[in-house]
Design an enzyme around this catalytic site. Structure first.
Site, PDB file in Angstrom:
ATOM      1  CB  CYS A   1     -16.455  -0.016 -29.294  1.00 39.63           C
ATOM      2  SG  CYS A   1     -15.852   0.126 -30.960  1.00 39.63           S
TER       3      CYS A   1
ATOM      4  CE1 TYR B   1      -2.095  -4.220  -8.315  1.00 41.79           C
ATOM      5  CE2 TYR B   1      -1.104  -2.100  -7.800  1.00 41.79           C
ATOM      6  CZ  TYR B   1      -1.405  -3.395  -7.446  1.00 41.79           C
ATOM      7  OH  TYR B   1      -1.009  -3.871  -6.228  1.00 41.79           O
TER       8      TYR B   1
ATOM      9  N   GLY C   1       0.776  -1.236   0.000  1.00 43.29           N
ATOM     10  CA  GLY C   1       0.000   0.000   0.000  1.00 43.29           C
ATOM     11  C   GLY C   1       0.801   1.277   0.000  1.00 43.29           C
TER      12      GLY C   1
ATOM     13  NE  ARG D   1      -4.150   1.856 -11.275  1.00 43.80           N
ATOM     14  CZ  ARG D   1      -3.789   3.073 -10.895  1.00 43.80           C
ATOM     15  NH1 ARG D   1      -3.242   3.912 -11.751  1.00 43.80           N
ATOM     16  NH2 ARG D   1      -3.962   3.464  -9.650  1.00 43.80           N
TER      17      ARG D   1
HETATM   18  C1  LIG Z   1      -2.625  -5.522  -3.525  1.00 43.81           C
HETATM   19  C2  LIG Z   1      -1.969  -6.095  -2.336  1.00 43.81           C
HETATM   20  C3  LIG Z   1      -0.661  -5.731  -2.017  1.00 43.81           C
HETATM   21  C4  LIG Z   1       0.120  -4.706  -2.800  1.00 43.81           C
HETATM   22  O1  LIG Z   1      -0.441  -3.446  -2.748  1.00 43.81           O
HETATM   23  P1  LIG Z   1       0.359  -2.183  -3.352  1.00 43.81           P
HETATM   24  O2  LIG Z   1      -0.577  -1.057  -3.149  1.00 43.81           O
HETATM   25  O3  LIG Z   1       0.598  -2.470  -4.790  1.00 43.81           O
HETATM   26  O4  LIG Z   1       1.621  -2.062  -2.598  1.00 43.81           O
HETATM   27  C5  LIG Z   1      -0.066  -6.357  -0.946  1.00 43.81           C
HETATM   28  N1  LIG Z   1      -0.721  -7.284  -0.207  1.00 43.81           N
HETATM   29  C6  LIG Z   1      -1.992  -7.635  -0.475  1.00 43.81           C
HETATM   30  C7  LIG Z   1      -2.645  -8.660   0.357  1.00 43.81           C
HETATM   31  C8  LIG Z   1      -2.657  -7.058  -1.539  1.00 43.81           C
HETATM   32  O5  LIG Z   1      -3.926  -7.398  -1.789  1.00 43.81           O
END
Ligand SMILES: *Cc1c(COP(=O)(O)O)cnc(C)c1O
Length: 431
Positions: free
Chosen positions: A361, A390, A248, A330
């Site tokens: 389309c 992503y 995250g 995205r």
């Molecule tokens: C998506 C995800 C991540 C990675 O998230 P980022 O935002 O790309 O760092 C890590 N652990 C879990 C369980 C996830 O679902």
């Protein structure tokens, strides 16, 4: 520029990792994903080094490969000595095909199928992160049948939600992932696993969101997770030797974004965990994180060739490119923000307001609305920056558009890491 990987050369062309992106477009065609290998490697090292500095190295970094999964990516992170996460049989297959050691793989997902669980057990993955009771019983049954043993983590909902813009700490029970704390679900799961012969609880896991710019949520998560670890060790006699805080960590998509550095993020997380351990008199666990976007997202781009341009007076200027939601869904999915640059005019001011449209389309097939780019003409190369995470992994064949190629750049040299799909590829599975 967004990261040090980007620059503009003497021709006024945008460069990434020392390579002229206009030349890359000429050599490999468009649309094209481009990644800077040095930056990916640096990102892995920065996380690892920070854990050595602030936690004595009792830590593991897992690359969350759903951000960008292909054999070369697994080889690179393996070479950097970090672990990886997978969330499906297909990602697991790709990691193993790239030579990734199974013991360094964590397997995630809220609905792993019996076949996927068997496949993971056969290959002896290091950790399976168990999401729910159904899966817990299913996995134990399969492990029993196969006469094998598996280390697991429980995915916990810590009651922290960072998916919204503002950080909120609430009963975040309405989430499809994991065991809730507040209704005792997680506690019951720990009780259940204690009696299972073929599974061992190695630790607990949480993932509080994506593209997080604050540090407070991680501090709160540290307290909640250590507190729960203490409770179950005291009341149920279960040892939690490992706590995984997921991914995250935010990156810079736009010039306004101000992400916390990796060093600072890890420093704060380690500090918060140590503080919580002191508060609850709990021994320091092995710390794990799972960065995806922050490993592969920032120093990368997608190159397109500009086609039709429609200047609708008083409304907007559509600039259409030879890709779209098929290679980058995205914006259509959640209005993700990006910076765009006309790669062959990168030294010119960005004084034209454009809505970048794809060729699919769908009216909603937009990559960015009302964004500043250089004055643009048909045939120009348009770069959309920071598309490494992503994008390829969410790409589709909508409208039977072949998926683009991906190129890795290192010190000015480039090599293909994923070939461009062909029309023959598109009909391969048709009967
Ligand atoms: C998506 C995800 C991540 C990675 O998230 P980022 O935002 O790309 O760092 C890590 N652990 C879990 C369980 C996830 O679902």
């Amino acid at each position: 520029m967004l990261t040090n990987s980007f620059s503009v050369n003497e021709k006024g062309h945008l460069t990434l990792g020392g390579a002229d992106t206009v030349e890359l477009a000429k050599e490999y065609g468009t649309p094209l994903y481009v990644f800077d290998e040095n930056d990916i490697r640096n990102n892995c090292r920065q996380f690892k080094d920070a854990f050595s500095k602030y936690y004595g190295g009792n830590a593991r970094v897992y690359y969350a490969s759903k951000a960008f999964s292909c054999k070369e990516m697994y080889r690179i992170v393996k070479d950097e000595g970090i672990c990886t996460d997978v969330v499906s049989g297909g990602e697991l297959y790709t990691a193993l095909a790239a030579g990734f050691l199974a013991e360094k793989i964590g397997f995630h997902g809220n609905n792993k199928t019996p076949d996927e669980l068997k496949y993971a057990l056969q290959n002896k993955v290091g950790r399976i992160i168990v999401d729910n009771m159904t899966e817990l019983y299913l996995l134990n049954e399969i492990a029993k049948e196969m006469n094998t043993h598996q280390d697991i983590l429980f995915r916990i909902k810590p009651g922290i939600d960072c998916h919204t813009h503002e950080y909120i700490q609430t009963g975040q029970i309405d989430c499809k992932f994991g065991f809730a704390l507040e209704n005792g679900e997680a506690y019951e799961a720990v009780k259940a696993v204690a009696n299972m012969q073929n599974l061992s609880l190695a630790g607990i896991h949480c993932h509080i969101g994506s593209q997080i710019f604050e540090t407070v949520p991680f501090i709160d998560a540290a307290d909640i997770m250590v507190s729960f670890a203490k409770t179950i060790s005291e009341e149920l006699g279960v040892t939690v030797s490992e706590i995984n805080f997921g991914g995250g960590f935010g990156i810079k998509y736009t010039l306004e974004d101000k992400p916390v550095s990796k060093d600072e993020s890890i420093k704060i997380l380690c500090g918060a965990v140590k503080e919580a351990c002191q508060k609850y008199a709990f021994p320091h666990p092995t710390l794990c994180i799972e960065p995806g976007r922050s490993i592969v997202g920032a120093s990368s781009l997608t190159l397109y060739t500009v086609g039709s341009i429609k200047e609708i007076k008083g409304i907007r200027n559509y600039v259409a490119v030879d890709g779209g939601m098929s290679d980058n869904p995205r914006y259509a999915l959640y209005q993700a923000e990006y910076e765009a640059v006309v790669a062959n005019k990168a030294d010119k001011p960005r004084d034209f307001i454009a809505t970048i449209a794809g060729k699919c389309c769908e009216s909603g097939d937009l990559i960015q609305e009302h964004t500043q780019i250089q004055q643009v003409q048909q045939g120009d190369i348009l770069a959309v920056l920071a598309t490494g995470a992503y994008n390829y992994s969410m790409a589709s064949n909508y409208n039977r558009i072949p998926r683009p190629a991906a190129v890795m750049v290192k010190d000015g040299n480039s090599r293909v890491i994923i070939n461009r799909e062909t029309y023959e590829d598109l009909v391969k599975k048709d009967v």
